[in-house]
Design a protein around this motif. Structure first.
Motif, PDB file in Angstrom:
ATOM      1  N   ASP A  59     -13.955 -16.581  15.577  1.00 50.09           N
ATOM      2  CA  ASP A  59     -13.239 -16.146  14.375  1.00 50.09           C
ATOM      3  C   ASP A  59     -12.121 -17.130  14.046  1.00 50.09           C
ATOM      4  O   ASP A  59     -11.892 -17.458  12.873  1.00 50.09           O
ATOM      5  CB  ASP A  59     -12.649 -14.750  14.585  1.00 50.09           C
ATOM      6  CG  ASP A  59     -13.715 -13.695  14.834  1.00 50.09           C
ATOM      7  OD1 ASP A  59     -14.758 -13.745  14.161  1.00 50.09           O
ATOM      8  OD2 ASP A  59     -13.496 -12.836  15.698  1.00 50.09           O
ATOM      9  N   LEU A  60     -11.435 -17.590  15.083  1.00 52.02           N
ATOM     10  CA  LEU A  60     -10.362 -18.569  14.893  1.00 52.02           C
ATOM     11  C   LEU A  60     -10.931 -19.901  14.431  1.00 52.02           C
ATOM     12  O   LEU A  60     -10.406 -20.522  13.495  1.00 52.02           O
ATOM     13  CB  LEU A  60      -9.594 -18.750  16.197  1.00 52.02           C
ATOM     14  CG  LEU A  60      -8.468 -19.797  16.209  1.00 52.02           C
ATOM     15  CD1 LEU A  60      -7.450 -19.524  15.113  1.00 52.02           C
ATOM     16  CD2 LEU A  60      -7.799 -19.833  17.574  1.00 52.02           C
ATOM     17  N   LEU A  61     -12.009 -20.347  15.053  1.00 51.84           N
ATOM     18  CA  LEU A  61     -12.637 -21.606  14.647  1.00 51.84           C
ATOM     19  C   LEU A  61     -13.094 -21.546  13.195  1.00 51.84           C
ATOM     20  O   LEU A  61     -12.923 -22.499  12.436  1.00 51.84           O
ATOM     21  CB  LEU A  61     -13.821 -21.931  15.557  1.00 51.84           C
ATOM     22  CG  LEU A  61     -13.504 -22.614  16.881  1.00 51.84           C
ATOM     23  CD1 LEU A  61     -14.761 -22.718  17.737  1.00 51.84           C
ATOM     24  CD2 LEU A  61     -12.890 -23.987  16.665  1.00 51.84           C
ATOM     25  N   THR A  62     -13.674 -20.419  12.801  1.00 55.08           N
ATOM     26  CA  THR A  62     -14.150 -20.274  11.424  1.00 55.08           C
ATOM     27  C   THR A  62     -12.995 -20.383  10.436  1.00 55.08           C
ATOM     28  O   THR A  62     -13.105 -21.042   9.396  1.00 55.08           O
ATOM     29  CB  THR A  62     -14.871 -18.925  11.248  1.00 55.08           C
ATOM     30  OG1 THR A  62     -16.061 -18.926  12.046  1.00 55.08           O
ATOM     31  CG2 THR A  62     -15.242 -18.683   9.789  1.00 55.08           C
ATOM     32  N   ALA A  63     -11.855 -19.757  10.775  1.00 51.80           N
ATOM     33  CA  ALA A  63     -10.679 -19.849   9.901  1.00 51.80           C
ATOM     34  C   ALA A  63     -10.203 -21.290   9.783  1.00 51.80           C
ATOM     35  O   ALA A  63      -9.832 -21.752   8.689  1.00 51.80           O
ATOM     36  CB  ALA A  63      -9.559 -18.962  10.446  1.00 51.80           C
ATOM     37  N   LEU A  64     -10.232 -22.034  10.888  1.00 55.11           N
ATOM     38  CA  LEU A  64      -9.808 -23.432  10.865  1.00 55.11           C
ATOM     39  C   LEU A  64     -10.787 -24.297  10.077  1.00 55.11           C
ATOM     40  O   LEU A  64     -10.377 -25.218   9.360  1.00 55.11           O
ATOM     41  CB  LEU A  64      -9.678 -23.961  12.295  1.00 55.11           C
ATOM     42  CG  LEU A  64      -8.597 -23.306  13.159  1.00 55.11           C
ATOM     43  CD1 LEU A  64      -8.667 -23.854  14.586  1.00 55.11           C
ATOM     44  CD2 LEU A  64      -7.212 -23.523  12.575  1.00 55.11           C
ATOM     45  N   VAL A  65     -12.068 -24.014  10.217  1.00 56.70           N
ATOM     46  CA  VAL A  65     -13.091 -24.758   9.474  1.00 56.70           C
ATOM     47  C   VAL A  65     -12.915 -24.543   7.972  1.00 56.70           C
ATOM     48  O   VAL A  65     -12.946 -25.495   7.179  1.00 56.70           O
ATOM     49  CB  VAL A  65     -14.499 -24.330   9.927  1.00 56.70           C
ATOM     50  CG1 VAL A  65     -15.566 -24.828   8.946  1.00 56.70           C
ATOM     51  CG2 VAL A  65     -14.796 -24.859  11.327  1.00 56.70           C
ATOM     52  N   ILE A  66     -12.737 -23.289   7.568  1.00 53.83           N
ATOM     53  CA  ILE A  66     -12.558 -22.985   6.144  1.00 53.83           C
ATOM     54  C   ILE A  66     -11.314 -23.672   5.608  1.00 53.83           C
ATOM     55  O   ILE A  66     -11.334 -24.269   4.516  1.00 53.83           O
ATOM     56  CB  ILE A  66     -12.484 -21.461   5.928  1.00 53.83           C
ATOM     57  CG1 ILE A  66     -13.865 -20.841   6.192  1.00 53.83           C
ATOM     58  CG2 ILE A  66     -12.013 -21.134   4.513  1.00 53.83           C
ATOM     59  CD1 ILE A  66     -13.877 -19.321   6.154  1.00 53.83           C
ATOM     60  N   ASP A  67     -10.223 -23.617   6.373  1.00 49.27           N
ATOM     61  CA  ASP A  67      -8.991 -24.290   5.941  1.00 49.27           C
ATOM     62  C   ASP A  67      -9.217 -25.785   5.751  1.00 49.27           C
ATOM     63  O   ASP A  67      -8.742 -26.387   4.778  1.00 49.27           O
ATOM     64  CB  ASP A  67      -7.883 -24.077   6.973  1.00 49.27           C
ATOM     65  CG  ASP A  67      -7.230 -22.705   6.866  1.00 49.27           C
ATOM     66  OD1 ASP A  67      -7.575 -21.957   5.930  1.00 49.27           O
ATOM     67  OD2 ASP A  67      -6.392 -22.385   7.726  1.00 49.27           O
ATOM     68  N   ALA A  68      -9.924 -26.401   6.697  1.00 48.96           N
ATOM     69  CA  ALA A  68     -10.152 -27.847   6.630  1.00 48.96           C
ATOM     70  C   ALA A  68     -10.949 -28.215   5.382  1.00 48.96           C
ATOM     71  O   ALA A  68     -10.611 -29.174   4.668  1.00 48.96           O
ATOM     72  CB  ALA A  68     -10.875 -28.323   7.889  1.00 48.96           C
ATOM     73  N   TYR A  69     -12.001 -27.474   5.098  1.00 47.16           N
ATOM     74  CA  TYR A  69     -12.801 -27.753   3.910  1.00 47.16           C
ATOM     75  C   TYR A  69     -11.982 -27.533   2.632  1.00 47.16           C
ATOM     76  O   TYR A  69     -12.056 -28.329   1.686  1.00 47.16           O
ATOM     77  CB  TYR A  69     -14.034 -26.861   3.871  1.00 47.16           C
ATOM     78  CG  TYR A  69     -15.190 -27.342   4.721  1.00 47.16           C
ATOM     79  CD1 TYR A  69     -15.703 -28.628   4.576  1.00 47.16           C
ATOM     80  CD2 TYR A  69     -15.791 -26.496   5.653  1.00 47.16           C
ATOM     81  CE1 TYR A  69     -16.771 -29.068   5.340  1.00 47.16           C
ATOM     82  CE2 TYR A  69     -16.866 -26.934   6.423  1.00 47.16           C
ATOM     83  CZ  TYR A  69     -17.352 -28.211   6.266  1.00 47.16           C
ATOM     84  OH  TYR A  69     -18.413 -28.643   7.025  1.00 47.16           O
ATOM     85  N   GLU A  70     -11.218 -26.445   2.604  1.00 50.57           N
ATOM     86  CA  GLU A  70     -10.457 -26.133   1.391  1.00 50.57           C
ATOM     87  C   GLU A  70      -9.330 -27.133   1.169  1.00 50.57           C
ATOM     88  O   GLU A  70      -9.074 -27.545   0.038  1.00 50.57           O
ATOM     89  CB  GLU A  70      -9.917 -24.707   1.477  1.00 50.57           C
ATOM     90  CG  GLU A  70     -11.009 -23.650   1.363  1.00 50.57           C
ATOM     91  CD  GLU A  70     -10.460 -22.235   1.340  1.00 50.57           C
ATOM     92  OE1 GLU A  70      -9.295 -22.042   1.758  1.00 50.57           O
ATOM     93  OE2 GLU A  70     -11.201 -21.329   0.908  1.00 50.57           O
ATOM     94  N   GLU A  71      -8.647 -27.530   2.240  1.00 49.91           N
ATOM     95  CA  GLU A  71      -7.542 -28.477   2.098  1.00 49.91           C
ATOM     96  C   GLU A  71      -8.042 -29.860   1.682  1.00 49.91           C
ATOM     97  O   GLU A  71      -7.448 -30.517   0.824  1.00 49.91           O
ATOM     98  CB  GLU A  71      -6.763 -28.563   3.401  1.00 49.91           C
ATOM     99  CG  GLU A  71      -5.965 -27.295   3.712  1.00 49.91           C
ATOM    100  CD  GLU A  71      -5.423 -27.288   5.128  1.00 49.91           C
ATOM    101  OE1 GLU A  71      -5.526 -28.336   5.813  1.00 49.91           O
ATOM    102  OE2 GLU A  71      -4.898 -26.248   5.562  1.00 49.91           O
ATOM    103  N   SER A  72      -9.140 -30.304   2.288  1.00 45.75           N
ATOM    104  CA  SER A  72      -9.682 -31.612   1.928  1.00 45.75           C
ATOM    105  C   SER A  72     -10.235 -31.583   0.504  1.00 45.75           C
ATOM    106  O   SER A  72     -10.050 -32.543  -0.268  1.00 45.75           O
ATOM    107  CB  SER A  72     -10.766 -32.042   2.911  1.00 45.75           C
ATOM    108  OG  SER A  72     -11.835 -31.104   2.963  1.00 45.75           O
ATOM    109  N   GLY A  73     -10.877 -30.476   0.134  1.00 39.01           N
ATOM    110  CA  GLY A  73     -11.376 -30.346  -1.229  1.00 39.01           C
ATOM    111  C   GLY A  73     -10.246 -30.313  -2.247  1.00 39.01           C
ATOM    112  O   GLY A  73     -10.349 -30.905  -3.324  1.00 39.01           O
TER     113      GLY A  73
END
Length: 246
Positions: A59-73
């Motif tokens: 769950d924590l990894l998924t939150a970090l993955v989503i943040d990374a994609y959204e921030e880079s986008g």
């Protein structure tokens, strides 16, 4: 008295604090070493407090993955807005957004590694990450569509032999299949996208530092070469560091 907004704010702050701790651990140990116990220890918390927000490591990894994609986008989208406001051509917009993604990748190497590096053992990204992951290709697709509409693309020298090579959902993200002679433009856009990510992997993970004299200049050149696959000219004239400009 309704205290729900305060509870919501507290929950949001707790989420943000735990993710910040986890991101620091990513820098220090990598994703494979990330655990709820490690986050709790680093944040001087009980594991139960972490589990109350993120029940499982995934769950924590998924939150970090989503943040990374959204921030880079978001970095790419901001660069594109600025380029559009300056009246830039599609090629100049492409250079601006790819430079923005490169800057984000170096500034956030742990997050970049999480989404574009080696898979995390035992972790399988859920469908929740898909919308965020489409940010980068969506920005690229928007620029390519604009170039097509403005007549800035040169027709290809070769076309896809046989039926379309991509799934319908990939074509839908682009907005449908263009008319001939650009019927394979979506496939070509996928080549551009994969070239961009591969180039960033090489540079962020220092695969080119011992063979390239100026990596930022080489990055611009490589993007220009990759853009040729979709018939788009990326202007490099005046790029700092180039010795072959007029």
């Amino acid at each position: 008295m309704d205290v729900t907004p305060f509870a919501s704010d507290e929950k949001t702050a707790r989420h943000a604090a735990l993710k910040a701790t986890a991101r620091q651990l990513l820098l220090e140990t990598g994703a494979a070493g990330l655990s709820l116990e490690a986050v709790a220890l680093a944040g001087a918390l009980d594991v139960a407090e972490v589990e109350g927000v993120f029940p499982h490591r995934d769950d924590l990894l998924t939150a970090l993955v989503i943040d990374a994609y959204e921030e880079s986008g978001a970095a790419m989208e901001e660069a594109d807005r600025n380029a559009c406001a300056a009246g830039a051509s599609a090629g100049a917009r492409l250079l601006a957004v790819t430079r923005a993604l490169r800057a984000w990748s170096f500034d956030n190497s742990a997050a970049f590694t999480l989404i574009y590096g080696s898979p995390v053992p035992g972790y399988h990204a859920p469908q929740d990450t898909v919308p965020a992951a489409t940010h980068t290709p969506a920005v690229l697709a928007g620029i390519v569509r604009s170039a097509l509409a403005a007549g800035e693309l040169a027709p290809p020298r070769r076309t896809v032999p046989g039926p379309p090579l991509l799934r319908p959902e990939a074509v839908q993200l682009f907005g449908g299949t263009p008319d001939a002679p650009f019927a394979d433009l979506v496939e070509r856009g996928m080549v551009l996208w994969s070239n961009l990510i591969g180039l960033l992997v090489f540079q962020v993970f220092s695969r080119t530092h011992d063979s390239v004299r100026d990596e930022s200049v080489y990055f611009d050149f490589a993007i220009a070469v990759a853009a040729e696959s979709i018939g788009l000219v990326v202007p490099l004239e005046g790029t700092p560091g180039r010795e072959d400009t007029a």
